[in-house]
Design an enzyme around this catalytic site. Structure first.
Site, short mmCIF file in Angstrom:
data_model
loop_
_atom_site.label_atom_id
_atom_site.label_comp_id
_atom_site.label_asym_id
_atom_site.label_seq_id
_atom_site.Cartn_x
_atom_site.Cartn_y
_atom_site.Cartn_z
N CYS A 1 0.78 -1.30 0.02
CA CYS A 1 -0.16 -0.01 0.02
C CYS A 1 0.88 1.34 0.01
O CYS A 1 0.30 2.38 0.11
CB CYS A 1 -0.80 0.08 0.99
SG CYS A 1 -2.12 -1.49 1.14
N HIS B 1 -9.89 3.32 -1.26
CA HIS B 1 -8.31 2.96 -1.01
C HIS B 1 -7.78 2.08 -2.25
O HIS B 1 -7.89 0.66 -2.26
CB HIS B 1 -8.01 2.13 0.29
CG HIS B 1 -6.66 1.42 0.48
ND1 HIS B 1 -5.70 2.17 -0.02
CD2 HIS B 1 -6.19 0.68 1.37
CE1 HIS B 1 -4.54 1.85 0.58
NE2 HIS B 1 -4.86 0.63 1.22
#
Lengths: 141, 380
Positions: B80, B327
């Site tokens: 991420c 996200h």
């Protein structure tokens, strides 16, 4: 297919004689304890310095979550527990024999490791497995 | 020589199954180019972040959509922290004076459902040896804070209330829906203490930035809207005794934060707004302390007292955060940079942090990587 149950992870040892146990490796230079086998130490960078060690079956609950949603076919709710074993090594597993409710779970509660069938799960070859679990122990033990 | 962001933008996050990853990345790249009035022919290199097609040459496939100019392309994958890592590589190339204007793109197309918990040989370990799903991993990280400081389920839930409120002012967020505290706390429990509304939203998205040297920025006449990169830091996870079962998102963030403040020559008290990695509501609480926004043990108090809301002492995740903006893993690190840059330019509309001069972005890639950028509006 094996005629005997297999260990669910490499660090669960099933000796010919005696009880199952969890195996760690300890760095002979800095003392760091790792769960599972390895050759070098990622704490101090030491090489070829790891010695196998039998991890304790007793420890304390460090942290946890209560799983209410998982993948299809997995029974919920259950408690995913992170346990610091006495003498070193931290492992994750299911904490059983407790209500899946934060009011009944206390940080640092003493727990013990026990071994048993892997909830009936079998691999594609039909092999069965031995897993480890945690359960609370009373302080008086 | 300093490096500046001269163009930056993101697509509205959402679900776009009819589009390809390179198409989504191309849309963001063109938006960022338009933001500074440049063309793909002006770019000297492309740094492209994407996770799910990490072996798929996504950067080249973006150029195959918008202009095959033959420039060097680097494809980046760092969980991420992928987008922030691509941005940092682009920044580093300008700092090193290899190039004077380059493009960074982060893009991701997501499925739905739980992340994590798979893999390995033999039988599935999920629900047998605890849980490896991301909601559980971050629940366990959150309850570590509870064991230290007594942080409550309600305090964790307030993070989600705040970020969903912020997103009502962000047209590029996935959702613009108010979620009162009781709604958050009573939504489906996924992994205690994270309910469904305390988990980030899986969305498709892309964001891009054009980075230039100071000299090039001035030559182009773009300095007045440019955003200076005061610090760019990337760390990995130092050894911790519980590493193997409990990914440590704290230490790598603390290392990155202290290095970033040192590089920028300022401290957390100088930061006007923060976009941090709220992949789960529990995580945001940890990072208030990890980033030095409050003292250790005060995170619950600052969410209770509104210090991190828009209008508070140091607004956090005014975009809506990963919890409501969404996200898209590889895009997140550049989308955060877009958000902070937009405030530093005074262009954030109704969610504008008034007078914002310096902002900080933070992402965590589990495994682990932490990327932090400190940005400053150039108008001063």
């Amino acid at each position: 297919m094996s005629d005997k149950a297999l260990p669910v992870v490499e660090y669960l040892k099933l000796p010919e004689e005696g009880e199952p146990y969890l195996e760690g490796h300890q760095c002979s230079l800095c003392g760091a304890v790792f769960v599972g086998s390895r050759t070098h130490c990622s704490r101090c960078g030491g090489r070829d310095c790891m010695k196998a060690t039998r991890l304790s079956n007793n420890g304390k609950l460090y942290s946890y979550s209560i799983v209410h949603r998982s993948f299809p076919g997995i029974d919920v709710p259950y408690v995913s527990a992170i346990v610091d074993l006495d003498g070193g090594g931290t492992v994750k597993g299911n904490l059983v024999d407790v209500e899946p409710d934060p009011n009944g779970i206390e940080f640092d509660m003493p727990v013990e490791v026990f071994f048993g069938d892997a909830l009936g799960r079998r691999d594609s070859d039909g092999n069965s497995y031995i897993a480890f679990f945690f359960r609370p122990v009373s302080e008086s033990h | 020589m300093d490096a500046y962001i001269i163009g930056v933008d993101m697509i509205k996050f959402g679900r776009f199954p009819e589009k390809s990853v390179p198409q989504l990345g191309s849309e963001a790249a063109l938006l960022a180019l338009d933001d500074c009035g440049l063309a793909v022919q002006d770019m000297q290199a492309l740094y492209c972040g994407n996770l799910n097609q990490a072996s798929g040459m996504v950067g080249q496939r973006i150029l195959q959509q918008i202009g095959q100019t033959g420039i060097p392309v680097v494809n980046v994958s760092n969980a991420c922290a992928t987008g922030a890592t691509a941005f940092r590589e682009a920044w580093a190339s300008v700092k090193a004076e290899l190039y004077d204007v380059v493009l960074a793109v982060g893009v991701e197309q997501m499925g739905r459902g739980l992340l994590g918990g798979g893999g390995g040989r033999g039988i599935s370990k999920e629900g047998l040896l605890g849980s490896g799903t991301m909601p559980s991993v971050f629940a366990e990280a959150g309850l570590e804070h509870t064991r230290q400081y007594g942080t409550t389920f309600e305090q964790f839930a307030k993070v989600s209330v705040k970020n969903h409120h912020h997103s009502t002012m962000n047209p590029k967020a996935m959702y613009q829906i108010e979620t009162p505290l009781e709604t958050v706390m009573n939504s489906e429990m996924i992994s205690y203490p994270n309910t469904k509304l305390m988990c980030s939203v899986n969305v498709d998205g892309a964001a891009a930035a054009v980075i230039a040297s100071e000299q090039k920025t001035r030559e182009l006449g773009l300095i007045s809207r440019a955003v200076k990169v005061r610090a760019s830091v990337l760390t990995s996870d130092p050894w911790q005794e519980r590493d193997l079962v409990m990914p440590d998102v704290n230490t790598c963030t603390r290392k990155a934060a202290s290095a970033a403040y040192e590089m920028a020559g300022l401290g957390p008290e100088d930061i006007d707004l923060v976009e941090l990695h709220d992949c789960f509501a529990t995580a945001e609480i940890l990072h208030y302390e990890n980033l030095g926004l409050c003292n250790d043990g005060d995170a619950g108090r600052i969410i209770d007292e509104g210090e991190v809301e828009l209008g508070g002492r140091v607004p956090v995740n005014v975009s809506g955060g990963l919890l409501s903006k969404g996200h898209p893993l590889g895009a997140t690190g550049i989308a955060n940079i877009y958000e902070v840059s937009t405030h530093l330019r005074g262009e954030a509309g109704s969610r504008q942090v008034e007078g914002a001069k310096i902002g900080l972005t933070h992402v965590i890639g589990l495994g682990s990587a932490c990327g932090i950028h400190v940005l400053e509006g150039a108008a001063a």
